[in-house]
Structure formats: C-alpha cells, structure tokens
Design a protein around this motif. Structure first.
Motif, PDB file in Angstrom:
ATOM      1  N   ALA A   1      15.558  -6.663  63.529  1.00 47.77           N
ATOM      2  CA  ALA A   1      16.339  -6.805  62.297  1.00 47.77           C
ATOM      3  C   ALA A   1      15.425  -7.041  61.102  1.00 47.77           C
ATOM      4  N   VAL A   2      14.427  -7.910  61.276  1.00 51.31           N
ATOM      5  CA  VAL A   2      13.477  -8.173  60.195  1.00 51.31           C
ATOM      6  C   VAL A   2      12.702  -6.908  59.856  1.00 51.31           C
ATOM      7  N   TRP A   3      12.279  -6.184  60.888  1.00 45.64           N
ATOM      8  CA  TRP A   3      11.537  -4.931  60.717  1.00 45.64           C
ATOM      9  C   TRP A   3      12.364  -3.941  59.896  1.00 45.64           C
ATOM     10  N   CYS A   4      13.614  -3.756  60.243  1.00 42.82           N
ATOM     11  CA  CYS A   4      14.474  -2.798  59.548  1.00 42.82           C
ATOM     12  C   CYS A   4      14.692  -3.199  58.093  1.00 42.82           C
ATOM     13  N   CYS A   5      14.893  -4.485  57.855  1.00 40.74           N
ATOM     14  CA  CYS A   5      15.098  -4.951  56.481  1.00 40.74           C
ATOM     15  C   CYS A   5      13.835  -4.784  55.642  1.00 40.74           C
ATOM     16  N   LEU A   6      12.676  -5.008  56.240  1.00 42.75           N
ATOM     17  CA  LEU A   6      11.417  -4.794  55.524  1.00 42.75           C
ATOM     18  C   LEU A   6      11.222  -3.323  55.196  1.00 42.75           C
ATOM     19  N   ALA A   7      11.679  -2.433  56.069  1.00 42.25           N
ATOM     20  CA  ALA A   7      11.607  -0.997  55.789  1.00 42.25           C
ATOM     21  C   ALA A   7      12.444  -0.642  54.567  1.00 42.25           C
ATOM     22  N   VAL A   8      13.572  -1.332  54.397  1.00 48.52           N
ATOM     23  CA  VAL A   8      14.393  -1.140  53.201  1.00 48.52           C
ATOM     24  C   VAL A   8      13.627  -1.568  51.949  1.00 48.52           C
ATOM     25  N   VAL A   9      12.931  -2.698  52.048  1.00 51.05           N
ATOM     26  CA  VAL A   9      12.152  -3.210  50.904  1.00 51.05           C
ATOM     27  C   VAL A   9      11.050  -2.232  50.525  1.00 51.05           C
ATOM     28  N   THR A  10      10.267  -1.790  51.500  1.00 52.09           N
ATOM     29  CA  THR A  10       9.163  -0.884  51.195  1.00 52.09           C
ATOM     30  C   THR A  10       9.676   0.475  50.733  1.00 52.09           C
ATOM     31  N   GLY A  11      10.827   0.895  51.274  1.00 54.80           N
ATOM     32  CA  GLY A  11      11.424   2.128  50.789  1.00 54.80           C
ATOM     33  C   GLY A  11      11.830   2.014  49.332  1.00 54.80           C
ATOM     34  N   ALA A  12      12.408   0.886  48.964  1.00 51.45           N
ATOM     35  CA  ALA A  12      12.804   0.663  47.573  1.00 51.45           C
ATOM     36  C   ALA A  12      11.596   0.663  46.644  1.00 51.45           C
ATOM     37  N   TRP A  13      10.460   0.179  47.168  1.00 53.53           N
ATOM     38  CA  TRP A  13       9.243   0.122  46.351  1.00 53.53           C
ATOM     39  C   TRP A  13       8.790   1.514  45.918  1.00 53.53           C
ATOM     40  N   GLY A  14       9.174   2.529  46.670  1.00 56.54           N
ATOM     41  CA  GLY A  14       8.848   3.902  46.293  1.00 56.54           C
ATOM     42  C   GLY A  14       9.551   4.353  45.030  1.00 56.54           C
ATOM     43  N   PHE A  15      10.644   3.691  44.653  1.00 58.31           N
ATOM     44  CA  PHE A  15      11.286   3.929  43.366  1.00 58.31           C
ATOM     45  C   PHE A  15      10.729   2.992  42.300  1.00 58.31           C
ATOM     46  N   VAL A  16      10.483   1.737  42.687  1.00 65.90           N
ATOM     47  CA  VAL A  16      10.063   0.724  41.724  1.00 65.90           C
ATOM     48  C   VAL A  16       8.711   1.069  41.103  1.00 65.90           C
ATOM     49  N   LEU A  17       7.745   1.428  41.919  1.00 65.32           N
ATOM     50  CA  LEU A  17       6.379   1.611  41.420  1.00 65.32           C
ATOM     51  C   LEU A  17       6.268   2.733  40.396  1.00 65.32           C
ATOM     52  N   PRO A  18       6.679   3.969  40.704  1.00 66.18           N
ATOM     53  CA  PRO A  18       6.532   5.032  39.692  1.00 66.18           C
ATOM     54  C   PRO A  18       7.433   4.836  38.484  1.00 66.18           C
ATOM     55  N   ALA A  19       8.640   4.287  38.694  1.00 65.85           N
ATOM     56  CA  ALA A  19       9.541   4.073  37.557  1.00 65.85           C
ATOM     57  C   ALA A  19       8.978   3.020  36.614  1.00 65.85           C
ATOM     58  N   ALA A  20       8.434   1.935  37.162  1.00 68.21           N
ATOM     59  CA  ALA A  20       7.859   0.882  36.326  1.00 68.21           C
ATOM     60  C   ALA A  20       6.649   1.392  35.556  1.00 68.21           C
ATOM     61  N   MET A  21       5.791   2.160  36.230  1.00 63.75           N
ATOM     62  CA  MET A  21       4.628   2.733  35.544  1.00 63.75           C
ATOM     63  C   MET A  21       5.066   3.625  34.390  1.00 63.75           C
ATOM     64  N   THR A  22       6.048   4.488  34.664  1.00 65.08           N
ATOM     65  CA  THR A  22       6.488   5.442  33.654  1.00 65.08           C
ATOM     66  C   THR A  22       7.066   4.741  32.437  1.00 65.08           C
ATOM     67  N   ARG A  23       7.954   3.779  32.656  1.00 65.96           N
ATOM     68  CA  ARG A  23       8.599   3.111  31.538  1.00 65.96           C
ATOM     69  C   ARG A  23       7.614   2.266  30.730  1.00 65.96           C
ATOM     70  N   THR A  24       6.691   1.583  31.424  1.00 68.15           N
ATOM     71  CA  THR A  24       5.698   0.771  30.711  1.00 68.15           C
ATOM     72  C   THR A  24       4.817   1.662  29.852  1.00 68.15           C
TER      73      THR A  24
END
Length: 403
Positions: free
Chosen positions: A314-337
């Motif tokens: 369960a922890v593994w699966c939830c962490l996969a959700v977090v790292t998957g979300a980071w694939g949106f966070v990182l490029p979007a944050a760079m672009t907007r900044t």
C-alpha cells in the motif's frame, strides 16, 4: 508588478541540442547517486568515518544550491555559453581532483567545486530554454528535460554498482570527469549563445542584486518559489527516508528496494511524457495545481497506510502516485517560474533551483529526525505537499483576471 517579456524570443536564436542540454542541467543525480554505493569503501580507503564521507555528499548539495544563486544573475549579465563552458570544464577538473584525493579534506573541497560547477551549467542551461522558447513550446521542452532527468536517479546507482565491479571508487570520479569533458566539448562545438548582447545587464554585485530584488518583488513569482520549496521538501523526505522504511521497517532486501525506487522513478518518466502531450490543452497553472493535489493525495495515502498498518504494498503504491504527480509538478513549476521572471531568465532559474534545492535539501533529514518510519515519512510529505497545493490554488485565484 511584472517583468514578463513583452516580445517573443528572437527568431534566429536556436535551442541547443536537447539531450546534451538535459544531461548538463540534470548532472546532479550522476554526481550524487552514482557514488553512494561506494561510501563505505571510501571511508575505509581514506581512513575516516562514515559521517565524514557523508559530508562530501552534503558539500556537493550545498554548493549546488548556492552555486545556482550565484551563477544565475551572472548569466543574465555575461550570457549563457561562457558560464556553460566554465561550469562543464571545472566540473571535469573537480572530478579529477576527487579521483586523486589523498584524504577526506581534499575530497570534500573537490566536491564543493564540483557542486558549484554543476550548478553553473544547470542554471545557464535552464535559462537557455527561456531565451528561445515561450508558452506551450517552453513547457514541452522542460517536460522533455524532466523525463530525461528522471532517468538519472535510476541509472546512476546501477552505473555506480557496475563501476565498482571493475574498479575502485576512484574510477567513478574518472567517469564523471570524462562526462564533464564530453559536456565541455559539446558546448564548445554545438552550443550557440542564446542571450543577445542587447538583452544583457550589468555584471556587478549591485546589478545582480537588483535582478534578484526585482523578481522577488513579484507576488506570483514568490508564490511559485514557495510552492517549489514546500513540495521539494516533501519529495526529498521520500528520497531520504524510503530506503530505511522499506529495508528496516518492512524487511525488503537491497534488490527489492531498488525495484521499488525504479518503479516509482518510471512513473515520473511516464507522467512527464504525458505532460508534454496535454500542455497547451490545459494551462501550466492547471497542470501544476493538479500535480500538487494528486501528490498531496498520494502522500496522505502513505500516511493513512502507515496508520492503519496496511503494509509495504500500500505504501509502495501511494508513493508511486506521488512520484507520478511529480512528473507534472516539475516541468510546470519550471515553466511558470521562467515565464513570470522572463526579463531575467538566469536569475529566475537561480532562485527557483537554488532556493528549492537548497531549502529542500535542508529539509531532507526531517522525516528521519521524526523516526524514519513510514508514518513519519507520510506525515512530512502530506503536510508539506498539501501546503504547496494550497499556496498554488490561492495564488492562482488571486492572480486571475478580474481579481
């Protein structure tokens, strides 16, 4: 108040080759994760303690953060290419210094120079993207770079392990020196300057400080930086604590934990490629808010799984959700900044990278200090990523037209 660029980038300027540019910007995983398997061997060979050897890792991370804050404003004054050439060349030389280090003091000093040099290349490379692209095109380029950079944390430790089977830890730094040399030659032969002379500023300390002060006076820019700091501390809690959680708490072997880490990193690669497909259909702010919200939800899942004792899967699966979300966070944050700080792209990249990386790195031990358990990791991640999501949503609403 805004300093966003009012005209499109000069059309005759060309973005450097994306793969070498992404590797230069993402050199940090190779310089850190690659030699982690060799830390015990370094301590034995140099006759020092594990803590002293770990200081060489901290020295690189701190120098990498500070180096970005120093190099970014300078690149707005002298251009990107000179800083890239200097950074890649010094990185190669510092790597040689690490390989030849006779004692731990020399190794730490060489790692400081390695971090400063890597930062110069990273911040100038990101600014190059801002110089010649804008809008969805910029977001797609940052998405591609994020996807390539996500491979680093997976490949680097494996590469380090392979090197250790054929040579000593010193050979790892020889490999990094060769990598820096290849980068330097590539910049010399294939990279053109992307910042025209008419768009450059002064190079003095006062000029650099004025650029920093100008950007930090923009409320939306400050909000993006705060969002980045909060979410990065939460993400670093996963990076620093997950090995202890899965190996010590859940009894996973090193090999099985490597599978956990690789699976999660693969999720980030997939979502950064997905980001490239959907950006333009949705705004970067929308994608950033979505990524932070999904990441906070995944972090809350880690916390709930730990509280309810649902076990490692369960922890593994939830962490996969977090790292998957980071694939949106990182490029979007760079672009907007970079978009909001487009008048001074190098300074914007420095503040975004230096502050998030530096303060995020300082927050790395937080979950460990709270016990290093799945519960502590989930709590830190959930609180900080939720805070980042709230900042992003509130700031977006305040900056919406008509408000």
């Amino acid at each position: 108040m805004t300093t966003e660029r009012l005209r499109k980038p000069t059309t005759h300027l060309v973005l450097p080759p994306i793969v070498p540019l992404a590797l230069i910007v993402g050199v940090s995983p190779f310089a850190t994760d690659m030699y982690i398997p060799a830390l015990p061997a370094i301590a034995r060979d140099l006759g020092t303690t594990a803590g002293a050897v770990q200081l060489s890792l901290t020295a690189f991370l701190v120098a990498f953060a500070i180096g970005q804050l120093l190099a970014g404003p300078v690149s707005d004054g002298i251009g990107r290419r000179p800083l890239l050439l200097l950074g890649t060349a010094v990185f190669a030389l510092a790597s040689v210094g690490c390989a030849l280090a006779p004692d731990i003091v020399t190794l730490v000093i060489a790692r400081v120079f390695q971090g400063l040099a890597g930062a110069a290349g990273a911040v100038a490379g990101r600014a190059m993207v801002s110089d010649v692209t804008e809008g969805p095109r910029m977001a797609k380029v940052f998405g591609t770079m994020a996807a390539l950079n996500a491979i680093g944390p997976v490949v680097a430790p494996l590469a380090g392990g392979v090197v250790l089977t054929v040579g000593s830890w010193r050979l790892m730094f020889v490999v990094l020196a060769l990598l820096g040399t290849v980068f330097s030659v590539t910049v010399l032969l294939r990279f053109r300057e992307t910042l025209p002379r008419e768009r450059r500023g002064g190079v003095g300390l006062g000029d650099n400080w004025d650029r920093i002060r100008t950007l930090m006076a923009i409320p939306r820019f400050r909000a993006y930086v705060l969002t980045g700091v909060l979410s990065t501390i939460g993400f670093f809690a996963y990076i620093a604590t997950s090995s202890f959680v899965f190996q010590s708490e859940f009894g996973f072997s090193e090999g099985l934990y490597t599978l956990v880490f690789a699976t999660n990193a693969s999720m980030m690669i997939i979502t950064t490629l997905l980001f490239r497909r959907v950006v333009g259909r949705f705004s970067e702010d929308t994608l950033l808010a979505a990524g932070l919200t999904v990441g906070a939800t995944g972090a809350a899942g880690v916390l709930v799984s730990a509280l309810c004792g649902w076990g490692p899967v369960a922890v593994w699966c939830c962490l996969a959700v977090v790292t998957g979300a980071w694939g949106f966070v990182l490029p979007a944050a760079m672009t907007r900044t970079q978009h909001v700080g487009a008048a001074h792209p190098g300074t914007a990249a420095a503040l975004q990278g230096g502050l998030t990386f530096g303060l995020g790195g300082l927050g790395t031990p937080l979950a460990g200090l709270l016990g290093g358990t799945a519960l502590a990791m989930g709590a830190v991640m959930a609180v900080l990523m939720t805070g980042a999501a709230v900042v992003q949503v509130v700031a977006t609403r305040r900056s919406a037209p008509g408000r």
